[in-house]
Motif scaffolding. Structure first.
Motif, PDB file in Angstrom:
ATOM      1  N   LEU A   1       7.131  -2.568   6.649  1.00  0.00           N
ATOM      2  CA  LEU A   1       8.426  -2.092   6.144  1.00  0.00           C
ATOM      3  C   LEU A   1       9.354  -3.256   5.827  1.00  0.00           C
ATOM      4  O   LEU A   1       9.999  -3.286   4.774  1.00  0.00           O
ATOM      5  CB  LEU A   1       9.091  -1.165   7.168  1.00  0.00           C
ATOM      6  CG  LEU A   1      10.484  -0.648   6.796  1.00  0.00           C
ATOM      7  CD1 LEU A   1      10.417   0.251   5.563  1.00  0.00           C
ATOM      8  CD2 LEU A   1      11.122   0.107   7.965  1.00  0.00           C
ATOM      9  N   GLN A   2       9.386  -4.241   6.733  1.00  0.00           N
ATOM     10  CA  GLN A   2      10.269  -5.391   6.531  1.00  0.00           C
ATOM     11  C   GLN A   2       9.908  -6.177   5.285  1.00  0.00           C
ATOM     12  O   GLN A   2      10.768  -6.491   4.453  1.00  0.00           O
ATOM     13  CB  GLN A   2      10.230  -6.309   7.757  1.00  0.00           C
ATOM     14  CG  GLN A   2      11.202  -7.482   7.645  1.00  0.00           C
ATOM     15  CD  GLN A   2      11.011  -8.477   8.768  1.00  0.00           C
ATOM     16  OE1 GLN A   2      10.115  -8.351   9.593  1.00  0.00           O
ATOM     17  NE2 GLN A   2      11.855  -9.491   8.798  1.00  0.00           N
ATOM     18  N   TYR A   3       8.623  -6.495   5.125  1.00  0.00           N
ATOM     19  CA  TYR A   3       8.198  -7.287   3.971  1.00  0.00           C
ATOM     20  C   TYR A   3       8.355  -6.508   2.662  1.00  0.00           C
ATOM     21  O   TYR A   3       8.740  -7.066   1.639  1.00  0.00           O
ATOM     22  CB  TYR A   3       6.748  -7.742   4.143  1.00  0.00           C
ATOM     23  CG  TYR A   3       6.558  -8.770   5.230  1.00  0.00           C
ATOM     24  CD1 TYR A   3       7.418  -9.866   5.344  1.00  0.00           C
ATOM     25  CD2 TYR A   3       5.526  -8.653   6.166  1.00  0.00           C
ATOM     26  CE1 TYR A   3       7.258 -10.790   6.342  1.00  0.00           C
ATOM     27  CE2 TYR A   3       5.361  -9.592   7.176  1.00  0.00           C
ATOM     28  CZ  TYR A   3       6.232 -10.657   7.254  1.00  0.00           C
ATOM     29  OH  TYR A   3       6.080 -11.591   8.255  1.00  0.00           O
ATOM     30  N   PHE A   4       8.057  -5.213   2.728  1.00  0.00           N
ATOM     31  CA  PHE A   4       8.158  -4.380   1.533  1.00  0.00           C
ATOM     32  C   PHE A   4       9.598  -4.280   1.046  1.00  0.00           C
ATOM     33  O   PHE A   4       9.901  -4.548  -0.123  1.00  0.00           O
ATOM     34  CB  PHE A   4       7.603  -2.983   1.815  1.00  0.00           C
ATOM     35  CG  PHE A   4       7.769  -2.022   0.666  1.00  0.00           C
ATOM     36  CD1 PHE A   4       6.986  -2.129  -0.474  1.00  0.00           C
ATOM     37  CD2 PHE A   4       8.732  -1.021   0.718  1.00  0.00           C
ATOM     38  CE1 PHE A   4       7.144  -1.252  -1.542  1.00  0.00           C
ATOM     39  CE2 PHE A   4       8.899  -0.139  -0.337  1.00  0.00           C
ATOM     40  CZ  PHE A   4       8.107  -0.251  -1.473  1.00  0.00           C
ATOM     41  N   VAL A   5      10.500  -3.925   1.947  1.00  0.00           N
ATOM     42  CA  VAL A   5      11.901  -3.727   1.547  1.00  0.00           C
ATOM     43  C   VAL A   5      12.573  -5.058   1.237  1.00  0.00           C
ATOM     44  O   VAL A   5      13.363  -5.153   0.297  1.00  0.00           O
ATOM     45  CB  VAL A   5      12.686  -2.964   2.640  1.00  0.00           C
ATOM     46  CG1 VAL A   5      14.134  -2.754   2.213  1.00  0.00           C
ATOM     47  CG2 VAL A   5      12.039  -1.629   2.938  1.00  0.00           C
ATOM     48  N   THR A   6      12.248  -6.105   2.015  1.00  0.00           N
ATOM     49  CA  THR A   6      12.828  -7.425   1.738  1.00  0.00           C
ATOM     50  C   THR A   6      12.407  -7.919   0.362  1.00  0.00           C
ATOM     51  O   THR A   6      13.223  -8.462  -0.394  1.00  0.00           O
ATOM     52  CB  THR A   6      12.396  -8.439   2.819  1.00  0.00           C
ATOM     53  OG1 THR A   6      12.804  -7.966   4.102  1.00  0.00           O
ATOM     54  CG2 THR A   6      13.022  -9.800   2.554  1.00  0.00           C
TER      55      THR A   6
END
Length: 308
Positions: A198-203
């Protein structure tokens, strides 16, 4: 990780920028000064825009919102750091850490999206000057602002919910001066694959799409500027976009340095120093960059203080 090494964490320890006791008074004075300058400068921008009807335009509408966001962004991390230095305590409670993560993500994302919207505003103003007031009408401006808030509120809420499902080890030292999501996840004993995805995708989404929008806007602006034969006309375009371009460069440049120095534990301490540029210095410099060459802001402030 064995179950015995896991605990219901009630607090984290923020190691800060330096563990040298002799440096703490210097750090306190420096960050207090930068924080006060940041808040005062951005408040003056908001005051100038709200008090002068000549500045009730889309560009200044988004600028005042950027100033408000910068105040909130810096206030998310610096006051807690100052309290910790003053009380000689490095603790932050679990709920306080979650709150800091939520608002840090919220206002960092808002900064990013507002800079993109401002680039689009300059694109319309320069490439479609006759249709500017029609395209950038008050309704569209409010929609763009509301959409930015909704995206960032949703993203921050999801990230905070995902952290709640994580259990932590007894070792809860964070090599940073605030609760950064990436550093928090490194302390987890449970599986954080979903959090990392989630972090890498949204970032990536909030980094690549806005940056692409900014680059597209400025490519069209440069293309339009090339067709202007007058040097005075080209200078006017540069002076209009120069401040925004400087802020974008600072924001993305500092963000890139933070990203590159957030890998190993050794680099994490360097990353915490780099984060100062991203979280404190850039918001502090923004009012100076926007007002230094901006006659409208200066005149608005003069009129306000003369009336006062």
């Amino acid at each position: 990780m064995e179950a015995g090494n896991q605990t219901a964490t009630s607090k984290f320890i923020l190691l800060g920028l330096s563990e040298d006791v002799d440096l703490q008074p210097l750090l306190f004075g420096l960050f207090l000064y930068m924080y006060l300058v940041c808040v005062t400068g951005n408040l003056l921008i908001i005051l100038a825009v709200s008090s002068d009807s000549h500045l009730h335009t889309p560009m200044y509408f988004f600028l005042s919102n950027l100033s408000f966001t910068d105040i909130c962004f810096t206030s998310t991390t610096v006051p807690k750091m100052l309290v910790n230095i003053q009380t000689q305590s490095k603790d932050i409670i679990y709920e306080g850490c979650l709150t800091q993560i939520y608002f840090f993500n919220l206002f960092a994302g808002l900064d990013d999206l507002l800079l993109t919207v401002m680039a689009y505003d300059r694109f319309v103003a320069i490439c479609h000057p006759l249709r500017y007031t029609v395209i950038m009408n008050p309704r569209l401006c409010r929609i763009l602002l509301l959409l930015s808030w909704l995206i960032c509120l949703t993203y921050s809420f999801l990230q905070s919910l995902m952290v709640l499902r994580v259990s932590f080890c007894k070792e809860t030292e964070i090599p940073h001066f605030f609760c950064e999501l990436a550093q928090i996840l490194k302390l987890a004993c449970s599986d954080t694959l979903a959090n990392n995805i989630l972090q890498y995708f949204v970032t990536s989404l909030l980094g690549i799409i806005p940056l692409t929008g900014i680059l597209f806007s400025y490519s069209r602006i440069i293309s339009s500027t090339m067709g202007i034969s007058s040097l005075r006309g080209k200078y006017k375009v540069f002076s209009t976009c120069g401040s925004h371009l400087s802020v974008v460069s600072l924001f993305y440049g500092a963000g890139l340095v933070v990203y590159l120095t957030s890998g190993t534990n050794q680099l994490s301490r360097k990353g915490s120093v780099a984060s100062v540029m991203y979280t404190v210095v850039t918001p502090m410099l923004n009012p100076f960059i926007y007002s230094l060459r901006n006659r409208d802001i200066k005149e608005a402030l003069k009129r306000f203080f003369s009336r006062a």
